[in-house]
Design a protein around this motif. Structure first.
Motif, short mmCIF file in Angstrom:
data_model
loop_
_atom_site.label_atom_id
_atom_site.label_comp_id
_atom_site.label_asym_id
_atom_site.label_seq_id
_atom_site.Cartn_x
_atom_site.Cartn_y
_atom_site.Cartn_z
N ILE A 237 33.69 23.87 78.75
CA ILE A 237 34.98 23.32 79.66
C ILE A 237 36.03 24.27 79.99
O ILE A 237 36.48 24.17 81.09
CB ILE A 237 35.67 22.35 78.57
N GLU A 238 35.63 25.42 79.12
CA GLU A 238 36.90 26.58 79.55
C GLU A 238 36.30 27.35 80.67
O GLU A 238 37.10 28.34 81.30
CB GLU A 238 37.16 27.61 78.45
N ALA A 239 34.79 27.50 80.97
CA ALA A 239 34.39 28.09 82.37
C ALA A 239 35.07 27.51 83.62
O ALA A 239 35.07 26.40 83.68
CB ALA A 239 32.77 27.94 82.05
N GLN A 240 35.54 28.50 84.28
CA GLN A 240 36.33 28.12 85.62
C GLN A 240 35.33 28.15 86.83
O GLN A 240 35.87 27.44 87.75
CB GLN A 240 36.98 29.42 85.66
N THR A 241 34.24 28.55 86.79
CA THR A 241 33.31 28.48 87.99
C THR A 241 31.97 27.84 87.48
O THR A 241 31.80 27.77 86.20
CB THR A 241 33.10 29.60 88.79
N ALA A 242 31.25 27.26 88.55
CA ALA A 242 29.76 26.76 88.26
C ALA A 242 28.91 27.82 87.77
O ALA A 242 28.19 27.73 86.62
CB ALA A 242 29.27 26.03 89.36
N GLU A 243 28.95 29.00 88.32
CA GLU A 243 28.15 30.10 87.71
C GLU A 243 28.50 30.61 86.35
O GLU A 243 27.76 30.66 85.53
CB GLU A 243 28.62 31.22 88.40
N GLU A 244 29.60 30.45 85.88
CA GLU A 244 30.19 30.75 84.53
C GLU A 244 29.56 29.95 83.49
O GLU A 244 29.08 29.84 82.29
CB GLU A 244 31.81 30.84 84.37
N VAL A 245 29.43 28.41 83.86
CA VAL A 245 29.02 27.36 83.04
C VAL A 245 27.83 27.52 82.95
O VAL A 245 26.97 27.31 81.48
CB VAL A 245 29.41 26.01 83.78
N LEU A 246 26.99 27.98 83.93
CA LEU A 246 25.57 27.95 84.04
C LEU A 246 25.16 29.46 83.01
O LEU A 246 24.01 29.30 82.35
CB LEU A 246 24.96 28.12 85.20
N SER A 247 25.96 30.30 83.07
CA SER A 247 25.75 31.74 82.50
C SER A 247 26.00 31.13 80.87
O SER A 247 24.86 31.69 80.08
CB SER A 247 26.67 32.73 82.79
N VAL A 248 26.94 30.38 80.47
CA VAL A 248 27.22 30.12 79.03
C VAL A 248 25.75 29.31 78.55
O VAL A 248 25.39 29.62 77.40
CB VAL A 248 28.48 29.38 78.78
N VAL A 249 25.52 28.30 79.27
CA VAL A 249 24.50 27.39 78.86
C VAL A 249 22.95 28.23 78.94
O VAL A 249 22.21 27.83 77.84
CB VAL A 249 24.16 26.19 79.95
N LEU A 274 26.43 19.96 83.16
CA LEU A 274 25.97 19.46 84.35
C LEU A 274 27.32 18.79 85.09
O LEU A 274 27.39 19.35 86.33
CB LEU A 274 24.98 18.32 84.31
N HIS A 275 28.00 18.15 84.36
CA HIS A 275 29.19 17.52 84.78
C HIS A 275 30.35 18.54 85.20
O HIS A 275 30.96 18.47 86.42
CB HIS A 275 29.77 16.46 84.01
N ARG A 276 30.49 19.64 84.41
CA ARG A 276 31.26 20.84 84.83
C ARG A 276 30.73 21.82 85.90
O ARG A 276 31.63 21.99 86.58
CB ARG A 276 31.64 21.53 83.39
#
Length: 656
Positions: A237-249, A274-276
């Motif tokens: 949730i705290e990731a600010q971009t789509a790339e950051e979310v994918l990197s965390v996962v 996916l939603h974020r």
């Protein structure tokens, strides 16, 4: 090590044969090649040959000094030692013994010259500065073997090397060693090699391994670590971009693949990720090409695969989030089988959907032009049961979805007529001042629709939502419904009060209202609820702006248009009929021909979409005979002759 190799490779030149005790044994020695590929006979020990020639001359050939004086040639110690005239420092002459030797050792004394020659050759190599090159040459093979041996001690690397050796079936061991050395040279080369192998003969095995890995990551029956799941959800949730979310996962997927247990990749976290990703794409208005590139990444494909496996474990909200996310990331170009999977699972949990879930799932399928008749039938029933809980935005999205896919929405429309019976329940405001969904008035799920409602719900629409609802009713052919009457009266009051440059702020709204008004005139003139002529004219002028009506002609349309003129008929292109522009017409016969590309049909079933059916119905109501050329049928034809024959057969009943 160098001495050992030279013992197997060096044979002295024939000029030294008088000095060798057992010449016959020498001549019978096998010719062995050194690793560099040069024969022992070709080694040029010129210093040996030169000194052999000087043995019988007693120094007759001297060397001139810089002064021109004749000097005796300088003979180095290693040369004298080779000739047996010098003993190294500290060495002692061997003591001869008369004891009887074994027959196996008869020729050992005759090979003493070879030992001396190896030592002398080594000194010569060191004197010339070639020791390092010789060491690299001699030790290269053993370094390979040592490295491969170390590689074999590692579990995963050992499996990889075995698979490569068994599948490629090398004819020579050196080739296999060489490949393993290349694998060890760097990770980039390793990735290229594995990619090459996986893209070819190992493709099926790679897919099976990927499926097994995804299934292992998606096992949620075991015990869970609530703290890890919460921390992962917070990071997503705290990731600010789509790339950051994918990197965390992706990092968590890697950790689970290495043995992290229990897995924090719960269905909630997968759906949230996916939603974020989709939400962050929407936040920056990411271009379509960038979204597709992002969706094709290996990590993203892995995430979607895990989401599909975990769908049965997801809640209704999770299914809704996944469907909405896929529609925003891939659009109508990707996730064909994935949306079929979503429809299959959603059918089993549709009774758990709330109003937001129903609207989001329906909207996702509509925006992807993906037909799902069975699912939409159940969504219509579910929406009719909870219709009093729908907010204005959710209701507009739901009706638009049914109209876009041309799916029947009888239960929903019936419920709307029963619940929203008064015009006072409809409020309209401009887009900038629209009331948020949280302020909409709704009823509790336990309320019976057939009971007397003390406080009837009210809907707070903005201009765009009203335009979408009116267009949806026109597409569905349900403009005689009571709910539509209330919506249209609200629009009429709004546009009559806001006739200014307001339309230019949103050309789509003006075009939708103009189209619905024309449909009312052509299809339902008996209702007599069309707008005033001055209002219609202003909307028409706004809808004719160049930005909105800029037409892009596809190659398919150009090809069909070219062959149409080969029929010998008097065709007119881009002919306006009321609210629509037709591709080609025969004015005298009042025949209209529409060239329908892929955007006119659902991507999976091929059924005409809502906007296509509305145009066909409108043109037919206007008194024209409509003929449609589908891109699917056109692509099956071979060559211009078949295509021309197809057009003539299609038009003969209208022309004769």
């Amino acid at each position: 090590m160098i001495m050992e190799v030279l013992s197997n490779t060096f044979r002295p030149p024939s000029c030294l044969s008088p000095l060798i005790p057992n010449r016959k044994a020498y001549l019978n020695l096998p010719l062995v090649k050194i690793p560099s590929g040069f024969s022992a006979r070709m080694l040029e020990f010129r210093f040996v040959i030169r000194n052999c020639k000087k043995l019988g001359r007693e120094g007759t050939s001297g060397v001139k000094s810089l002064n021109g004086d004749q000097q005796e040639p300088q003979v180095e110690d290693w040369e004298l030692e080779f000739l047996g005239e010098f003993l190294p420092l500290g060495s002692v002459a061997p003591i001869k013994r008369n004891q009887e030797k074994s027959r196996l050792l008869e020729d050992t004394d005759s090979m003493d010259w070879c030992v001396r020659a190896r030592k002398i050759a080594l000194r010569s190599i060191e004197a010339r500065g070639m020791a390092r090159a010789m060491e690299d040459l001699v030790t290269k093979r053993k370094i390979k073997k040592n490295k491969i041996k170390k590689l074999g001690n590692k579990g995963k690397s050992d499996k990889k090397s075995k698979v490569v050796k068994e599948e490629l079936e090398f004819d020579h061991e050196d080739e296999f060693e060489s490949m393993n050395m290349n694998l060890l040279d760097g990770s980039s080369h390793l990735r290229r090699t594995v990619s090459m192998i996986g893209g070819g003969m190992f493709e099926e095995r790679k897919q099976e391994t990927l499926q097994e890995f995804v299934q292992r990551l998606s096992q949620f029956d075991g015990p869970s670590d609530r703290k890890k799941e919460i921390n992962l959800n917070k990071a997503i949730i705290e990731a600010q971009t789509a790339e950051e979310v994918l990197s965390v996962v992706a990092e968590m997927i890697s950790m689970v693949g290495k043995g992290l247990s229990p897995s924090p990749l719960s269905p909630v976290n997968i759906a949230t990720a996916l939603h974020r990703i989709a939400k962050n794409m929407e936040k920056v208005s990411m271009m379509r090409t960038y979204r597709l590139t992002f969706a094709r990444q290996r990590e993203m494909s892995m995430l979607v695969g895990i989401a599909m496996t975990s769908l049965p474990e997801c809640s209704a909200q999770g299914i809704s989030n996944i469907a909405w996310a896929l529609s925003k990331i891939g659009g109508e170009l990707l996730y064909l089988t994935e949306m079929d999977r979503v429809a299959e699972v959603a059918l089993t949990k549709v009774d758990e959907f709330n109003s937001q879930n129903v609207a989001n799932v329906a909207g996702a399928f509509a925006s992807m032009q993906h037909a799902a008749p069975d699912l939409f039938s159940e969504l219509s029933k579910r929406a009719s049961n909870i219709i009093h809980n729908f907010h204005a935005q959710e209701l507009a999205q739901l009706l638009w979805a049914f109209a876009s896919l041309n799916e029947p929405a009888g239960p929903v429309l019936e419920s709307l007529d029963n619940v929203f019976v008064n015009e006072d329940q409809f409020r309209c405001c401009s887009n900038g001042n629209s009331i948020s969904q949280g302020e909409d008035i709704g009823l509790d799920d336990s309320v019976d629709l057939h009971s007397d409602i003390v406080n009837p719900p009210a809907l707070n629409f903005n201009r765009d939502q009203l335009g979408n609802i009116a267009w949806s009713y026109a597409v569905l052919g349900e403009m005689n419904r009571n709910f539509f009457f209330n919506v249209w009266r609200t629009i009429s009051r709004f546009v009559e009060q806001k006739i200014s440059d307001q339309y230019r702020a949103d050309v789509m709204f003006a075009s939708q209202v103009f189209l619905v008004n024309q449909c009312l005139k052509v299809e339902c003139p008996h209702l007599q609820i069309s707008l005033r002529n001055d209002v219609v004219e202003k909307m028409a002028s706004t809808g004719r702006t160049k930005r909105f009506n800029e037409k892009i002609t596809s190659a398919f349309q150009k090809e069909v248009a070219r062959l149409l003129f080969s029929t010998g008929l008097d065709w007119l292109r881009e002919y306006a009929v009321g609210a629509y522009t037709l591709d080609a017409v025969l004015v005298d016969h009042k025949v209209a021909l529409e060239i329908d590309g892929p955007t006119h049909f659902s991507r999976n079933s091929g059924a005409p979409l809502g906007h296509t059916m509305l145009k066909r119905r409108y043109v037919a109501a206007a008194g024209w005979k409509l003929v449609s050329v589908s891109h699917r049928e056109w692509e099956e034809l071979q060559g211009s002759s078949q295509q021309l024959e197809y057009l003539r057969d299609l038009l003969k009943e209208f022309i004769m």
